[in-house]
Design an enzyme around this catalytic site. Sequence first.
Site: not given
Ligand code: RIB
Length: 308
Positions: A47, A49, A191, A229, A259
Amino acid sequence: MTKANNSKRIGVIGSNMVDLVTTIDRMPRTGETLEAPSFAIGHGGKGANQAAAAAKLGAAVMMVSRVGDDVFGAGTIANLRDLGIDTTHVAAVPNTSSGVAPIFVDANGDNSILIVKGANAHLLPADIDAAASALLRCDLIVLQLEIPLPTVYHAIAWAKANGKRVLLNPAPATAALALDRIAGVDFFMPNQTELSILTDLPAETVAQAETAARRLLAAGIGTIVVTLGADGALLVTRDAATHIPPVKVRARDTSGAGDAFIGAFAARYVRDGDLHAALTQACRYAADSVTRPGTQKSFATRQEFDRL
Ligand code: RIB
C-alpha cells in the site's frame, strides 16, 4: 516532498511495512548458516509503495493505514509525510508491532518476500467509515491484500455505493479472496503468479494469462491488467486483449516493481482517464525502478522520470 500537480486525489487503503532487504547468493538449506553480501532497511508495504510511487509522480495521495507503536511506527508516518502523502488516517495500534517484510534479493535481481502483517492486520472496516469524508474527496481508491479481507470487501462496497472507481491489486494472492465480493472493481491488477493462484489456471505465457484473465472477467470484474514482469503487461477487457510491450532494462532488484507500476498507473489515470497513457507510464516507471535497489527508494521522482 513532491508537490501534488493536480486536483485529482488517490486514496490508498492498505499496508505499510519495514523492508529488511538481504542480498543473497542463494537461500540457506535447513540447518545451514550462510553469509550474505549485504543488508539494508527501507520503507515498504504494498500500500505505502503504491502511494509513494503516485506521490513521487506528483499525484495528491491520502492513505488509510495502521502502523505499530514500536520503533518503526513514527518513522513510517514521517516517511509518508515527507513524500507529501496525507496521513490524517494513518494511526498507531497500541501494543502491536509494525508490519515487517524480510526480503531476499538474488544475483539476478529476483526477490522472495516474507511478510509479518503486524499492525496492518488491525485495519478494520470501521476505519474505512472513519475516513469516509476524506475518501469521498478521492477520485480513485487503491487496495491490496496485506490488510484483512473483510476490510477490503467493505472498502469496495463503500466505494461502489459512493460512485468511486476502485483499483484492486490482489497481492499477496490468496485463494480465500471471494470473487463475488470484488465483482464491482474497475481495475484488477494481478501479476502472473497471483492470477494463477486466483483462477487455478496456468498464466506463464501471454496466451495463458489472457485465458485466465477472461475467467475473472466472467466473474464480473471490469478491466484486468496482468503485469508480466520483463514482458510488459496485458490489458484484458471484454472486447479485446492488448499487450503493452516491455521497456528493456538490466534488472538489479525487482522488489516493489509491481507497486511502482500500480502507483504510476493511478497517478496518470486520475489525470484524465486515459487508460493507454496510464499503462505506458506504468510500464516505463516500473522498468526504471528495477534498475535501482530497494522498493520505495528505487522509485523515480517526477523530475527524474521526465528526464528519462
Ligand atoms: O511489493 C513489495 C512489497 O511487498 C515490499 O515492500 C514488502 O514490504 C511487501 O509488502
